[in-house]
Enzyme design. Structure first.
Site, PDB file in Angstrom:
ATOM      1  N   THR B 344       0.851  -1.199   0.000  1.00 32.47           N
ATOM      2  CA  THR B 344       0.000   0.000   0.000  1.00 32.47           C
ATOM      3  C   THR B 344       0.884   1.246   0.000  1.00 32.47           C
ATOM      4  O   THR B 344       0.634   2.203  -0.726  1.00 32.47           O
ATOM      5  CB  THR B 344      -0.918   0.009   1.236  1.00 32.47           C
ATOM      6  OG1 THR B 344      -1.732  -1.149   1.212  1.00 32.47           O
ATOM      7  CG2 THR B 344      -1.815   1.239   1.241  1.00 32.47           C
ATOM      8  N   LEU B 346       4.034   1.476  -1.095  1.00 34.62           N
ATOM      9  CA  LEU B 346       4.716   1.588  -2.386  1.00 34.62           C
ATOM     10  C   LEU B 346       3.769   1.993  -3.508  1.00 34.62           C
ATOM     11  O   LEU B 346       4.161   2.670  -4.448  1.00 34.62           O
ATOM     12  CB  LEU B 346       5.371   0.253  -2.746  1.00 34.62           C
ATOM     13  CG  LEU B 346       6.773   0.044  -2.191  1.00 34.62           C
ATOM     14  CD1 LEU B 346       7.290  -1.316  -2.627  1.00 34.62           C
ATOM     15  CD2 LEU B 346       7.715   1.139  -2.687  1.00 34.62           C
ATOM     16  N   TRP B 347       2.529   1.559  -3.415  1.00 34.78           N
ATOM     17  CA  TRP B 347       1.566   1.887  -4.469  1.00 34.78           C
ATOM     18  C   TRP B 347       1.439   3.412  -4.628  1.00 34.78           C
ATOM     19  O   TRP B 347       1.248   3.912  -5.724  1.00 34.78           O
ATOM     20  CB  TRP B 347       0.182   1.303  -4.124  1.00 34.78           C
ATOM     21  CG  TRP B 347      -0.829   1.512  -5.204  1.00 34.78           C
ATOM     22  CD1 TRP B 347      -1.057   0.704  -6.289  1.00 34.78           C
ATOM     23  CD2 TRP B 347      -1.756   2.592  -5.328  1.00 34.78           C
ATOM     24  NE1 TRP B 347      -2.055   1.219  -7.078  1.00 34.78           N
ATOM     25  CE2 TRP B 347      -2.502   2.378  -6.502  1.00 34.78           C
ATOM     26  CE3 TRP B 347      -2.018   3.737  -4.562  1.00 34.78           C
ATOM     27  CZ2 TRP B 347      -3.506   3.249  -6.940  1.00 34.78           C
ATOM     28  CZ3 TRP B 347      -3.015   4.607  -4.995  1.00 34.78           C
ATOM     29  CH2 TRP B 347      -3.743   4.355  -6.167  1.00 34.78           C
ATOM     30  N   HIS B 348       1.596   4.126  -3.511  1.00 38.25           N
ATOM     31  CA  HIS B 348       1.410   5.576  -3.549  1.00 38.25           C
ATOM     32  C   HIS B 348       2.602   6.311  -4.137  1.00 38.25           C
ATOM     33  O   HIS B 348       2.504   7.493  -4.454  1.00 38.25           O
ATOM     34  CB  HIS B 348       1.089   6.107  -2.151  1.00 38.25           C
ATOM     35  CG  HIS B 348      -0.307   5.791  -1.729  1.00 38.25           C
ATOM     36  ND1 HIS B 348      -0.640   4.592  -1.140  1.00 38.25           N
ATOM     37  CD2 HIS B 348      -1.455   6.491  -1.829  1.00 38.25           C
ATOM     38  CE1 HIS B 348      -1.942   4.580  -0.895  1.00 38.25           C
ATOM     39  NE2 HIS B 348      -2.463   5.714  -1.310  1.00 38.25           N
ATOM     40  N   GLY B 349       3.722   5.644  -4.270  1.00 33.92           N
ATOM     41  CA  GLY B 349       4.856   6.303  -4.886  1.00 33.92           C
ATOM     42  C   GLY B 349       6.141   5.552  -4.606  1.00 33.92           C
ATOM     43  O   GLY B 349       6.240   4.796  -3.641  1.00 33.92           O
TER      44      GLY B 349
END
Lengths: 325, 493
Positions: B344, B346-349
């Site tokens: 979660t 890493l998904w954001h950036g």
């Protein structure tokens, strides 16, 4: 139909606004927008956005209006009313002021023409800079945008008066309500309260999107109005400040080349009108004429910790002028 | 948002509202509705319009998206087409499934994370080389730009592939319908992350209902107002702090800044999701809800049930449960939750701060399971104080990508922390900014409270309601118009 009343009303109002915007564009109002610019033009005109500009300047019926009524307006307009003043009225006023200005400039020229042959030794404008101490700012007023707010908060200048506000620009400078001084509703009101010895102006970065000619023309108009209120004050104008190399490269609107163009015009105006041009960029620039990346986090403002440099620059770039200038 | 997203034709732009949307709606409603082939024709208009919408911002990567859809279509076709349930058939099925997973994840890795990983690897190699006095060969750092929306459409494709593989539903044979589901412009670049069953029925046959269209327009306007009139205005406080430099920000101002950022990110994303749902309704779809008053949560666990709901759902359905969920022992469960929050984050950036941010929530969610956490949730006052601190602190970690600056900011929030810099704080700075931003904080706070929203909803009907919606719409248009010749209106100098 009734169920989609809202959507239909949006379309109708948008079409009306678009039509009005189309007429405005025909009258010469410019905007950089693409799609939807007609609606936008109409909204800005109705909202009285002073940054809305007319290009090329149209021969308006401004000459017809008697000068007294306008100057009366100027003296009674305060704060919020002035902010809402329609752009049209602003232009009328501008045309007239410009005429007055031309008159005063030609007088100046006449004087200097007379003087030069008599006293060739007289140093030409600008006078040389000297270094002064803090008391120099006792009778000073500082007017400007967020960097001037920064000077008021972080430079260490504690005397003098600050009439500054973030996002101030030359177009509504005098009618802006200063955030650094809540005793007055506008810069104009602050300037009319008492005479000052020195007036420091700092603006330009918020107007980077506007044409240099139009900007300088408005600047002249503002100087003329300030001179009327403060005939004996020495006026300092700050150069438009450079941005970081990264911002300059990534955003054409804020390129240092464009800023330099504005500064050339500003310096010429300062010499002509006998203002003191302060090239504040000398104090911050790197060797490429950019605001160093280490001095700024957003590419535009020196960080709070660096503002004392600004104060030192002003102290070492003061002038003493005897008599008229 | 990256600079690429800033150049995109976002919903809250004059270009979208006064060019793309009217032209698109005109074409969409020129379709003769009520015929057998109407939905197919409408799907075609929607698919073509969405490709135009995407290509206007991503003229090259639009082909990447189309290629990705084609490959996923083929894989899913092969997975579902395998009727031979012998051992070999099952193997073939699994092979196509693995291919699809590897393809989608590699694409995401290549475009979104490769630069970060290679850069960090090079730093490590450099460090080892320096320590061991070796001449280390550094890897070339890929410089691919991150295509807008790739995290969203890849996640939709993955959900589709996984569901078909686990036989949750049959795949769509019609490539136009499947392509429209992935690309439809309301949800393409910022979600909500839709799963196929949520739009399947409408893709097969949909009707345009005036009531639904009207509700869509209203939802869109509310989203527009949240984004333009609340988020954009309060968001400038955060840029003000960047201007000053965190080292010279007072402690109260630092807390105010963190809260301003929290409001900005919420109203920005919530507004955008509302606009997406509104557009969906205007076209005859009901897209899933993405936010449910997250800031009234009384625990981090509850917060994540109310914040970006479709993302949380995705991680639960397609990562947590396939890993075994809570059915694989305490340790296995802990591992599963850890992985969910790692990804979660890493998904954001692709940056360390997002990892820290994700793992912070992992820790908090674990702590909230303890007896102390349960007691905290039971206490109305303590739980709210806890969230009043947690919300701004977690978003601060999210907001500041550079770790040294993040550390600096925390020394401002908590002045007792050790620090090694000289600061030049302006006395009373928070009072000045407080006055300037009071009128931006007020609506932001009010619209976070469900009771206020319910109260105001009473006025949003009839003639008065229509007038209020018109006011919100044109106030937003005016703000956008002002920003036109003044690109720094929201980054005021």
């Amino acid at each position: 139909m009734k169920k989609n009343r809202l959507f239909i009303l949006i379309i109708i109002i948008s079409l009306l606004l678009g039509g009005y915007g189309f007429v405005l564009e025909g009258q010469g109002y410019q905007s950089s927008g693409g799609d939807g610019r007609h609606v936008a033009l109409a909204l800005r005109k109705l909202g009285g956005d002073p940054m809305l500009m007319k290009m090329p300047p149209m021969p308006a019926a401004a000459e017809e209006i008697p000068v007294q009524s306008v100057s009366q307006d100027v003296s009674t307009v305060s704060g919020n009313d002035a902010g809402k003043m329609s752009a049209g009225a602003g232009e009328l006023e501008e045309d007239i002021k410009e005429e007055e200005l031309k008159a005063s400039v030609s007088e100046d020229e006449a004087v200097s023409e007379n003087e030069i042959p008599e006293e060739p030794e007289e140093p030409s404008w600008p006078p040389p800079f000297i270094t002064v101490d803090d008391s120099y700012f006792d009778d000073a007023v500082f007017i400007g945008d967020s960097r001037m707010v920064g000077v008021s908060a972080y430079s260490g200048i504690t005397n003098g008066r600050f009439l500054a506000r973030t996002s101030m620009n030359i177009f509504w400078m005098l009618d802006t309500a200063p955030e650094t001084d809540n005793t007055v509703a506008s810069v104009r009101q602050g300037l009319m309260q008492r005479p000052y010895g020195k007036i420091y102006l700092l603006t330009g970065i918020n107007e980077c999107g506007t044409a240099t000619d139009y900007w300088i023309e408005t600047y002249r108009n503002v100087i003329a109005q300030i001179r009327e209120m403060q005939p004996d004050a020495l006026i300092y104008v700050h150069a438009v400040t450079h941005v970081s190399a990264a911002l300059s490269a990534s955003n054409p609107t804020f390129s240092n080349a464009g800023i330099n163009e504005k500064n050339v015009a500003l310096r010429a105006m300062a010499d002509e009108l006998h203002l003191i041009f302060l090239d504040i960029n000398e104090a911050f620039d790197d060797e490429n004429g950019c605001l160093p990346a280490a001095s700024t986090w957003d590419g535009v403002h020196p960080t709070g910790a660096l503002y004392p440099i600004w104060k030192d620059y002003l102290l070492s770039h003061a002038v003493e002028v005897e008599g008229d200038f | 948002m990256s600079s690429r997203e800033a150049d995109f034709m976002i919903f809250s732009s004059l270009e979208f509202i006064y060019f793309f949307l009217p032209v698109f709606l005109l074409l969409y409603f020129l379709v003769p509705w009520g015929k057998k082939w109407s939905t197919t024709a409408a799907n075609f208009v929607l698919f073509a319009g969405s490709l135009y919408f995407y290509a206007a911002g991503e003229p090259v990567y639009v082909f990447l998206m189309l290629g990705s859809i084609a490959i996923n279509y083929i894989c899913v076709y092969r997975i579902a087409g395998e009727r031979n349930l012998s051992q070999r058939g099952k193997q073939r099925r699994k092979r196509w499934f693995t291919l699809a997973l590897v393809f989608n994840l590699s694409l995401l890795f290549l475009f979104k994370y490769a630069h970060f990983f290679v850069h960090e690897l090079n730093r490590l190699l450099f460090f080892i080389g320096k320590a061991g006095d070796l001449d280390m060969l550094l890897l070339p750092e890929p410089s691919l730009e991150n295509p807008v929306g790739i995290s969203f459409y890849t996640f939709q494709l993955l959900s589709y592939v996984i569901d078909v593989y686990y036989r949750k539903y049959a795949p769509e044979r019609n490539v136009l319908k499947m392509g429209t589901y992935i690309t439809m412009f309301p949800q393409l670049i910022a979600g909500p992350i839709v799963v196929w069953p949520e739009v399947r029925e409408q893709m097969n046959e949909r009707h345009i209902r005036p009531e639904q269209f009207d509700r869509g327009v209203k939802t869109f306007i509310l989203g527009l107002g949240a984004k333009v009139l609340i988020a954009n205005r309060i968001g400038t406080l955060w840029t003000d702090l960047i201007r000053i430099g965190y080292d010279s920000v007072s402690t109260p101002l630092a807390w105010m800044g963190s809260w301003a950022y929290s409001f900005q990110i919420y109203f920005d994303f919530y507004g955008y999701s509302l606009m997406a749902i509104g557009l969906g309704r205007m076209l005859g779809f009901e897209l899933p809800e993405n936010f449910r008053d997250p800031y009234v949560s009384r625990s981090a666990t509850e917060f994540w049930r109310r914040w970006h709901i479709t993302l949380g759902r995705w991680f639960k359905e397609y990562l947590y449960i396939p890993l075994g969920g809570n059915r694989c022992g305490k340790l296995g469960n802990l591992r599963n939750i850890f992985l969910v929050w790692l990804f979660t984050g890493l998904w954001h950036g692709a940056a360390w701060n997002f990892l820290i941010w994700g793992l912070l929530f992992f820790l908090l969610l674990m702590l909230e399971r303890s007896p102390l956490g349960k007691r905290l949730r039971g206490n109305a006052v303590a739980s709210r104080i806890y969230m009043l601190l947690l919300i701004p602190l977690s978003w601060t970690v999210f907001a500041i990508t550079e770790l040294d600056k993040l550390g600096l900011y925390f020394t401002r929030l908590f002045p007792f922390l050790p620090r090694d810099y000289v600061s030049n704080v302006s006395a009373g700075d928070w009072l000045r900014y407080g006055k300037t931003y009071a009128l931006s904080f007020l609506p932001a706070i009010l619209f976070c409270i469900p009771a206020v929203k319910h109260f105001l909803e009473k006025f949003m009907h009839g003639i008065l309601g229509t007038l209020l919606y018109l006011l919100i719409f044109f106030a937003a248009m005016y703000c956008l118009a002002l920003g036109m010749d003044n690109p720094f209106l929201y980054y005021r100098f």
